[in-house]
Write a protein that holds these residues in place. Structure first.
Motif, short mmCIF file in Angstrom:
data_model
loop_
_atom_site.label_atom_id
_atom_site.label_comp_id
_atom_site.label_asym_id
_atom_site.label_seq_id
_atom_site.Cartn_x
_atom_site.Cartn_y
_atom_site.Cartn_z
N LEU A 87 0.83 -1.22 0.00
CA LEU A 87 0.00 0.00 0.00
C LEU A 87 0.86 1.26 0.00
O LEU A 87 0.55 2.24 -0.69
CB LEU A 87 -0.93 0.01 1.22
N HIS A 88 1.95 1.23 0.76
CA HIS A 88 2.87 2.37 0.79
C HIS A 88 3.50 2.60 -0.59
O HIS A 88 3.57 3.73 -1.06
CB HIS A 88 3.95 2.14 1.86
N GLU A 89 3.96 1.48 -1.21
CA GLU A 89 4.54 1.59 -2.55
C GLU A 89 3.50 2.11 -3.54
O GLU A 89 3.81 2.96 -4.40
CB GLU A 89 5.08 0.24 -3.02
N LEU A 90 2.27 1.60 -3.43
CA LEU A 90 1.21 2.05 -4.33
C LEU A 90 0.91 3.53 -4.12
O LEU A 90 0.75 4.28 -5.08
CB LEU A 90 -0.06 1.22 -4.08
N SER A 91 0.90 3.95 -2.86
CA SER A 91 0.65 5.36 -2.56
C SER A 91 1.77 6.23 -3.09
O SER A 91 1.53 7.29 -3.69
CB SER A 91 0.52 5.54 -1.04
N ALA A 92 3.03 5.78 -2.91
CA ALA A 92 4.17 6.54 -3.42
C ALA A 92 4.13 6.60 -4.95
O ALA A 92 4.36 7.67 -5.54
CB ALA A 92 5.47 5.90 -2.95
N SER A 93 3.82 5.48 -5.59
CA SER A 93 3.73 5.45 -7.05
C SER A 93 2.61 6.38 -7.52
O SER A 93 2.76 7.10 -8.51
CB SER A 93 3.47 4.04 -7.56
N SER A 94 1.49 6.35 -6.81
CA SER A 94 0.35 7.19 -7.18
C SER A 94 0.72 8.66 -7.05
O SER A 94 0.37 9.48 -7.90
CB SER A 94 -0.83 6.84 -6.28
N THR A 95 1.45 8.98 -5.98
CA THR A 95 1.88 10.37 -5.78
C THR A 95 2.83 10.80 -6.88
O THR A 95 2.71 11.90 -7.45
CB THR A 95 2.57 10.51 -4.39
#
Length: 103
Positions: A87-95
């Protein structure tokens, strides 16, 4: 007089026989009691041994169940950490994607 002496002798013999019979009965009763007591003690020892084995088996089962619960808890924690990391990686990628789209 001879008749009285014979009766006295017969009475003494009967008394001796009765005493002998009582003694034999007492011995037999004592032996029987000892055998019954031994049988009861043996049975109780066997029951105690069985109960001890059953208790040890239940303790082993509890220990195994505890180990299984701990293993499951650790696996769940690892899965939660992996999920949080994803989820953190997904959030960072999304950002990053949002920033790139703005630029």
């Amino acid at each position: 007089s001879q008749f009285r002496d014979a009766r006295r002798v017969a009475k003494a013999e009967r008394k001796a026989l009765y005493a002998l019979a009582r003694n034999e009965n007492a011995k037999a009763h004592k032996q029987n009691f000892a055998m019954v007591t031994k049988d009861i003690e043996s049975e109780r020892h066997a029951q105690y041994a069985q109960m001890r084995d059953d208790l040890e088996g239940m303790q082993r089962q509890m220990k195994q169940a505890h180990i299984a619960c701990e293993t499951e808890r650790r696996a769940r924690e690892v899965a939660e950490m992996e999920r949080d990391s994803a989820l953190h990686e997904l959030s960072a990628s999304s950002t990053l994607l949002a920033q790139e789209q703005q630029n």
